[in-house]
Design an enzyme around this catalytic site. Structure first.
Site, mmCIF file in Angstrom:
data_model
loop_
_atom_site.group_PDB
_atom_site.id
_atom_site.type_symbol
_atom_site.label_atom_id
_atom_site.label_comp_id
_atom_site.label_asym_id
_atom_site.label_seq_id
_atom_site.Cartn_x
_atom_site.Cartn_y
_atom_site.Cartn_z
ATOM 1 N N GLY A 97 21.190 -15.170 -14.692
ATOM 2 C CA GLY A 97 22.254 -14.034 -14.756
ATOM 3 C C GLY A 97 22.267 -13.427 -13.334
ATOM 4 N N LYS A 98 21.713 -12.343 -12.916
ATOM 5 C CA LYS A 98 21.867 -11.803 -11.692
ATOM 6 C C LYS A 98 23.287 -11.531 -11.235
ATOM 7 C CE LYS A 98 17.286 -13.349 -9.893
ATOM 8 N NZ LYS A 98 16.543 -14.034 -8.876
ATOM 9 N N HIS A 99 24.021 -10.812 -12.192
ATOM 10 C CA HIS A 99 25.385 -10.492 -11.838
ATOM 11 C C HIS A 99 25.748 -9.560 -12.793
ATOM 12 C CE1 HIS A 99 25.639 -14.184 -14.793
ATOM 13 N NE2 HIS A 99 26.635 -13.266 -15.218
ATOM 14 N N ALA A 100 27.082 -9.191 -12.565
ATOM 15 C CA ALA A 100 27.899 -8.467 -13.597
ATOM 16 C C ALA A 100 29.092 -8.916 -13.557
ATOM 17 C CB ALA A 100 27.848 -6.888 -13.010
#
Length: 131
Positions: free
Chosen positions: A47-50
């Site tokens: 992930g490490k995102h929006a």
């Protein structure tokens, strides 16, 4: 924070268990994309995102993993450890999936097709956009 946990209905008998997933019924959006991840090592963070507009439901259909959620003001960690538990994540929520068990399979239902321009991959830019 725009998140919600769904306990999907389990229908079971001597043959096993079925969990129905229906768009616009027990999923609050039209499903345009489905993908899954597996063989993720425990020490890896995904992930490490929006997303700017995308809505998602995450379901760990085998094993378990944790999800860090962050709206720029507060953070929360959800343990996805049941096959009938779905985590809704709305737009503008940073997410990181981590501590995958060895046999984990994480399925993601998405409200739109893959669009790189919908991603916010830099945490500082995410904070700027939500504050």
């Amino acid at each position: 924070m725009d998140i919600k946990l769904y306990n999907f209905k389990e229908i079971g008998d001597y043959r096993g268990v079925l969990v129905p997933i229906e768009q616009l019924k027990n999923i609050p959006f039209e499903i345009k994309r489905i993908y899954y991840m597996y063989d993720t090592k425990k020490e890896i963070v995904r992930g490490k995102h929006a997303h700017k507009t995308l809505q998602q439901i995450l379901i760990c259909i085998n094993g378990q993993c944790k999800v860090l959620l962050d709206d720029g003001k507060e953070k929360s960690v959800v343990n996805l450890d049941r096959r009938n538990l779905g985590l809704y994540i709305g737009p503008n929520t940073w997410r990181e999936m981590f501590e995958f068990s060895e046999e984990a399979v994480l399925v993601v239902l998405a409200s739109d097709y893959y669009k790189e321009e919908d991603y916010i991959r830099d945490y500082n830019k995410f904070l700027e956009s939500v504050n």
